[in-house]
Design an enzyme around this catalytic site. Structure first.
Site, PDB file in Angstrom:
ATOM      1  N   ILE A 478      24.942  30.388  82.199  1.00  0.00           N
ATOM      2  CA  ILE A 478      26.004  29.398  82.359  1.00  0.00           C
ATOM      3  C   ILE A 478      27.334  29.896  81.795  1.00  0.00           C
ATOM      4  O   ILE A 478      28.296  29.143  81.735  1.00  0.00           O
ATOM      5  CB  ILE A 478      25.614  28.058  81.700  1.00  0.00           C
ATOM      6  CG1 ILE A 478      25.392  28.220  80.189  1.00  0.00           C
ATOM      7  CG2 ILE A 478      24.384  27.479  82.373  1.00  0.00           C
ATOM      8  CD1 ILE A 478      25.121  26.905  79.461  1.00  0.00           C
ATOM      9  N   GLY A 479      27.376  31.155  81.383  1.00  0.00           N
ATOM     10  CA  GLY A 479      28.637  31.703  80.907  1.00  0.00           C
ATOM     11  C   GLY A 479      28.574  32.635  79.724  1.00  0.00           C
ATOM     12  O   GLY A 479      29.497  33.427  79.511  1.00  0.00           O
ATOM     13  N   GLN A 646      31.852  33.304  72.928  1.00  0.00           N
ATOM     14  CA  GLN A 646      31.162  32.024  72.739  1.00  0.00           C
ATOM     15  C   GLN A 646      31.755  31.254  71.563  1.00  0.00           C
ATOM     16  O   GLN A 646      31.947  30.041  71.634  1.00  0.00           O
ATOM     17  CB  GLN A 646      29.672  32.260  72.492  1.00  0.00           C
ATOM     18  CG  GLN A 646      28.876  32.599  73.725  1.00  0.00           C
ATOM     19  CD  GLN A 646      27.385  32.385  73.496  1.00  0.00           C
ATOM     20  OE1 GLN A 646      26.915  31.260  73.359  1.00  0.00           O
ATOM     21  NE2 GLN A 646      26.651  33.470  73.441  1.00  0.00           N
ATOM     22  N   GLY A 712      25.377  29.517  70.752  1.00  0.00           N
ATOM     23  CA  GLY A 712      26.076  28.578  71.633  1.00  0.00           C
ATOM     24  C   GLY A 712      26.419  27.246  71.001  1.00  0.00           C
ATOM     25  O   GLY A 712      27.540  26.746  71.157  1.00  0.00           O
ATOM     26  N   GLU A 713      25.485  26.636  70.270  1.00  0.00           N
ATOM     27  CA  GLU A 713      25.737  25.298  69.710  1.00  0.00           C
ATOM     28  C   GLU A 713      26.569  25.346  68.428  1.00  0.00           C
ATOM     29  O   GLU A 713      27.511  24.568  68.255  1.00  0.00           O
ATOM     30  CB  GLU A 713      24.404  24.578  69.434  1.00  0.00           C
ATOM     31  CG  GLU A 713      23.317  24.757  70.469  1.00  0.00           C
ATOM     32  CD  GLU A 713      23.675  24.219  71.838  1.00  0.00           C
ATOM     33  OE1 GLU A 713      24.637  23.433  71.955  1.00  0.00           O
ATOM     34  OE2 GLU A 713      22.989  24.610  72.806  1.00  0.00           O
TER      35      GLU A 713
END
Length: 746
Positions: A478-479, A646, A712-713
């Protein structure tokens, strides 16, 4: 192609450019709506104009007579979806309840609910005809006002059914033990709904290749999960459903659930017996594919006068729809981040006449961190303590919730690195005292954490005739640069140049992998890549004979078209010859990797801390974030460039959360007024400050053999409170409702 030169001869840790970068910037990458299928037709959805009630009548005659129209489908004439009759498994994520069954009956659950789909030979004709559909409703009183209904919040069903559910009430030590502390704080925090607005709109092409064989080109984060969902809906064997999502133009969680527009396209394809393309409008992105739910939170905190926490109570109410119960982990960070002997958490949800929310980057934790980390800053101010020092005094060396040691935790290193880089020494203890002309200057910080999760995945590895290696797995990207990271992991495992490795993904026919979500892809799929590369070398080792017998797998290399040994330069065998021994066939393995039992013994989390420097105009209340420093303890960093991207993306997303993004509902109609990117503000280039990124970059091999923990999070968790705390430091004004717009500061 010339072999890539890597720093120190290692691929993992290198700033390698994305393996699919050229495809993306030249427009050669094919996204879900861009596949050219013969006889393709176009679909447009019609949405309800009421928030609750029933469809009394729906007139489609004018639309059906419009030029180029092939079908107009509503609940009156839609073919029945077999799976709609079955009750959902109560333990099936992400919700409990009955997901919206498009065109199933005449009931309306939210404004802009899909009530018809128009199919025509061109998009323009489908759009025109959709405007001709006329509907009469039997409207019922709706409830969309969060504040007016807050008292109706209830314990989620999954918590009632399972005493061990993380959504249950939690008490460590004495319930509401903060009350015994000499210094107490109680505050309420509100966070408006945030909408998913990736660059690529939700889109699907549905194609029934045969009455019992379905292929979809779909914008999803889980090709295997989507395959299972559609197979269940249409009572098909899973192998008869193929899902393709080779490229995804950005996603923050809305691709983790399957939505009504996808089933509408599949129904339309079945009715017309043609491939059907359906792309949501930007306005429909606000109503049909989930969002970060609005929340109300209350944090009560108590501490000794020398800065030791006595207790924290954290309550949260998050909104959901009337037909599904969506839950998230908004109070999780409070249970384990600080050394408070008494911690109580209460989580409730509130069903309203709106569509179902879904996970959004840093789901739950990002929302909860806003309240917790703001309250920590407020308590530090009450105690006249530096907020960084206050956190250090309450640092935890073991997980206080699970009573387990951390697998690794280098949060203190993040504190030190971030404070130095942001210039924390310039921060004034007294708010509103640092000024540059008309601008008030402030500094703030916020901490984030997210579970270092790992699932089960399989990878196929194929050694081909030209000495290159093909890897395949049904994950998505997704990226973050998934394919690039997998190539780097394989390059080091095989002793092969990255240019000789290809990683294919986004296809449900590939070996199974979980969704891309929860910061777990590198942990999960990367481990399977490593395992597959190891097994491939072992197969070659057997073919290589005595010269390689007894060698450890990590000593074997495939460089230069030969099987070699790192410890013995003379030991070589031509890969072409080894292939001949394999009957001239490609040498292939498919390998599974799954977590071990270390998770039973250790508590595994990634950690982050974000520092913000802001300027607030003394007269207008305009806020400018002028610098951010984001520091992460995320284990081994596979690619410094993509990992840094990210973190920067998370910081900018956090700026949107803190200052810009908030959906506004007109409760008279139960419809959002913020329905496009003109009225719903997302950060643009002018809002993005310099973001400096620091990684501890120490492996955690208890989580996975590569030592990664997920980025990511944590890239966004803690950013919003860092900015809110900096605004307080600049102005002396504490704003507890996001987004912090100028009117709240004047």
């Amino acid at each position: 192609m010339k072999e890539q030169l890597l720093q120190d001869g290692k691929a993992v840790g290198d700033r390698m450019s994305r393996v699919d970068g050229r495809l993306k910037v030249t427009g050669a990458a094919t996204y879900s709506a861009e596949y050219a299928l013969p006889n393709l037709v176009h679909a447009v959805l019609v949405g309800s104009t009421i928030a609750k009630g029933r469809i009394r009548s729906i007139d489609t005659k004018a639309a059906e007579r419009a030029p180029g129209v092939l079908a107009v489908i509503t609940h009156v004439n839609s073919p029945k979806v077999p799976g709609f009759a079955a009750k959902q498994n109560p333990d099936e994520p992400p919700t409990i309840g009955q997901p919206l069954r498009v065109f199933y009956d005449d009931k309306i659950y939210f404004n802009d609910q899909p009530i018809a789909v128009v199919v025509a030979d061109t998009l323009e004709r489908a759009r025109y005809a959709a405007g001709l559909v006329k509907t009469q409703y039997a409207a019922e009183p709706h409830q969309t006002n969060f504040e007016a209904n807050k008292a109706r919040g209830f314990l989620p069903t999954q918590a009632k059914r399972n005493p061990k559910s993380p959504q249950n009430d939690y008490d460590r030590g004495q319930k509401d033990g903060y009350q015994s502390a000499p210094v107490k704080l109680e505050a309420e925090y509100v966070h408006e709904s945030e909408m998913h607005n990736p660059m690529e709109l939700q889109s699907i092409i549905a194609h029934w290749e045969a009455p019992d064989r379905l292929t979809v080109y779909d914008k999803v984060q889980a090709v295997k999960g989507t395959q299972r969902a559609f197979a269940k809906d249409w009572a098909l064997p899973e192998e008869n459903v193929k899902v393709i999502a080779t490229f995804v133009g950005g996603a923050f969680g809305n691709g983790l659930h399957n939505w009504p527009h996808e089933t509408a396209a599949i129904i339309a394809a079945k009715v017309t017996n043609r491939p059907v393309k359906l792309v949501l409008t930007r306005e429909q992105m606000f109503t049909m594919v989930g969002y970060r739910p609005k929340t109300w939170q209350r944090v009560a905190m108590g501490a000794t006068r020398d800065g030791k926490l006595v207790g924290i109570t954290h309550e949260c109410i998050g909104q959901t729809s009337s037909y599904e119960e969506f839950t998230e982990s908004s109070v999780q960070q409070t249970r384990m981040m600080y050394a408070a002997p008494n911690v109580s958490t209460r989580y409730r949800i509130l069903g309203l006449d709106i569509s179902t929310p879904i996970w959004m980057r840093g789901p739950g934790e990002a929302t909860g961190a806003f309240a917790l980390e703001s309250a920590i800053d407020e308590m530090a101010h009450l105690l006249n303590l530096d907020p960084l020092e206050f956190r250090l005094r309450n640092h935890t060396d073991t997980d206080p919730e699970k009573n387990k040691p951390w697998s690794t935790k280098y949060l203190k290193e993040c504190f030190q690195a971030g404070a130095e880089r942001i210039g924390w020494s310039k921060r004034r203890m007294q708010p509103g005292t640092l000024r540059e002309g008309d601008w008030l200057v402030g500094y703030g910080m916020g901490v984030g954490t997210f579970g270092a999760n790992r699932g089960v995945a399989k990878v196929r590895a194929v050694l081909r005739a030209d000495g290159s290696v093909l890897l395949q797995s049904a994950t998505t990207d997704i990226g973050p640069g998934t394919g690039t990271a997998m190539v780097q992991i394989a390059a080091d495992a095989l002793g092969l140049s990255p240019d000789k490795i290809r990683f294919e993904l986004g296809n449900s026919t590939f070996p199974t992998a979980p969704s891309q979500g929860g910061s777990s892809t590198v942990n999960t799929v990367g481990s399977a890549v490593l395992a597959a590369c190891t097994e491939l070398k072992q197969k070659l080792q057997q073919l290589g004979g005595a010269a390689f017998a007894g060698a450890a797998p990590d000593q074997l290399t495939l460089a230069g078209g030969q099987l070699g040994l790192r410890t013995n330069a003379a030991a070589k065998a031509s890969l072409a010859d080894l292939r001949k021994q394999n009957n001239g066939q490609d040498i292939e393995v498919t390998t599974e990797a799954k977590p071990g039992d270390a998770r039973q013994k250790y508590s595994m989390y990634s950690f982050s801390v974000h520092f913000a420097e802001v300027r607030v105009h003394a007269l207008t209340g305009e806020v400018r974030v002028t610098k951010m420093v984001s520091c992460a303890d995320a284990g081994t960093i596979v690619n410094q460039k993509t990992a840094g991207s990210q973190m920067i993306g998370g910081a900018i997303g956090g700026i949107g959360m803190a200052l810009h993004e908030g959906a506004l509902m007109d409760d008279r109609f139960g419809r959002y007024v913020t329905k496009d990117l003109a009225d719903y503000h997302v950060p643009v280039h002018a809002d993005a400050p310099p973001v400096e990124v620091f990684f501890v970059n120490k492996p955690d091999t208890l989580v996975d053999p590569i030592g990664t923990k997920g980025i990511g999070e944590i890239a966004i968790i803690g950013v919003a409170p860092a900015i809110a705390n900096a605004i307080f430091n600049a102005t002396g004004k504490r704003v507890r409702e996001l987004p912090i717009t100028p009117d709240k500061l004047i």
